[in-house]
Enzyme design. Structure first.
Site: not given
Length: 419
Positions: A51, A53, A108, A115, A119, A188, A192-193
């Site tokens: 979200c 980059r 970040s 996180q 990723q 969702g 993240m949710i």
């Protein structure tokens, strides 16, 4: 071997531009194929898309950063000039340093957040599955992961960090006196949710609902938090039931429109709604923010909140940067060594050829019944003469300057005393 990185992130590009270059994990493999067809299939490539980059890492015999930028601009439907004004391009050591800083959480929005490391590992896994991850990028990322692990275990870079989810709870608490009286909708069912639901559930809200395209995954999350699951198609009709809406899906278009929110506010008799759009591209139409009774926050809006406590962690940053510096130097040394590999292979091949010839000659001598000591003597002399032939030829040939250079090199390689 050249290594380069091209990217945009939360510090260089606005949210809507980043949204043009956001790739869901299942889109990365075909996107990598398109990139490598545009460059060269010999080039190694990895795409990291979050979200905050989108970054492309490549490796090849020669840098092709400009064509990489042109391809990315086409894929996002913008001009190379516009993209160039928001992008950063890094080469070799700077590219490695950036990758190490990203993996360690130093680049970040939330300093030290963990996180991004997961990723990056997902991005590397997909690149490997696509056949786009070669030796050089594999080394770069494996070293990134090792550096990130050392940074996290040796420093306090992640201490007291405030996640995006925690920031959302903090903002909601400022709007509602008691979160225990609110009903919250999560749109969702991704990581993240799940993180956001964990933070909000800790405040014991009056109700929790999960709206997701896939009911099965939504049901698992709803069961975990004692909530209900609903179809995404039912969202517009039920939106008015919720005081807070947290959304983060992989949709390429907004799924909560201005009209739906206006109807929900009317049904709520204009009681305020708290909305957080954590998705890139957006899940909630930006025009919603202008509505009087809506408090809408995007990932960029949360930036100032998550920076709380940033100063307290700056001492750890210096320690982390030192670890990263050492990692970069080690990677560059490995790259330099890789440049010698063809010569090393040629030397080994030549030595094997000499050894094979002398062994064959020795076996023939033994077969004729010659004395074993004489055979060993001939074998050793034959090998040493073959090894020294080139050096001797250089010493006896050429002009004085060439002989002096040869003499210096020969002394360095053959006459060194063991310490």
């Amino acid at each position: 071997m050249a290594v380069w990185a091209l990217g945009i992130n939360h510090t260089t590009a606005p949210l809507d531009l980043r949204g043009r270059f956001a790739y869901a994990i299942d889109q990365v493999e075909p996107t990598l194929r398109s990139l490598r067809e545009s460059l060269s299939r010999r080039h190694e490539a990895t795409i990291l898309s979050t979200c905050n980059r989108t970054e492309i890492y490549c490796a090849g015999e020669h840098s092709d950063a400009e064509r990489t930028l042109e391809w990315l601009a086409r894929s996002g439907g913008v001009s190379p000039t516009l993209l160039r004004s928001h992008a950063y391009t890094l080469h070799d050591g700077l590219a490695a340093r950036h990758a190490f800083r990203v993996a360690s959480g130093l680049d970040s929005m939330v300093l030290g957040e963990p996180q991004i490391l997961g990723q990056m590992k997902d991005a590397v896994r997909v690149a490997n599955q696509a056949g786009a991850l070669g030796t050089t990028l594999n080394q770069l990322f494996q070293r990134s992961f090792a550096v990130a692990k050392e940074v996290r275990s040796s420093t306090e870079i992640g201490a007291h960090s405030i996640s995006m989810a925690a920031a959302a709870v903090r903002l909601a608490s400022q709007l509602f006196e008691d979160l225990g009286k609110t009903r919250i909708l999560f749109v969702g069912a991704g990581d993240m949710i799940e993180l956001a639901a964990t933070h909000f559930a800790a405040r014991n809200p009056k109700g929790i609902a999960i709206a997701n395209r896939t009911l099965e995954r939504g049901e698992r999350l709803a069961t975990r938090f004692g909530g209900e699951v609903m179809k995404l198609a039912d969202l517009p009709a039920r939106l008015h039931e919720f005081d807070a809406v947290i959304s983060c899906t992989a949709s390429t278009l907004p799924i909560i429109g201005l009209g739906a929110v206006e109807r929900a506010l009317k049904a709520r008799k204009h009681r305020p709604m708290f909305m957080v759009d954590l998705a890139v591209p957006r899940d909630i139409e930006p025009e919603v923010k202008a509505l009087e009774d809506v408090y809408l926050y995007t990932v960029d809006d949360l930036a100032s909140v998550v920076q709380t406590g940033h100063a307290n962690r700056q001492a750890a940053v210096a320690q982390a940067e030192a670890i990263i510096d050492a990692g970069v130097q080690s990677f560059l040394h490995w790259i330099d060594q890789r440049g010698s590999v063809p010569l090393i292979q040629q030397l080994n091949a030549q030595a094997d050829e000499w050894r094979t010839l002398e062994l064959a000659r020795a076996r023939k001598m033994l077969a004729k019944g010659e004395n074993i000591d004489a055979v060993l003597e001939a074998l050793s002399k034959g090998l040493t003469q073959k090894m020294l032939h080139g050096a001797m030829a250089e010493l006896h040939g050429g002009d004085a300057s060439a002989r002096e250079r040869a003499s210096s090199a020969i002394q360095h390689f053959f006459l060194r005393k063991e310490r």
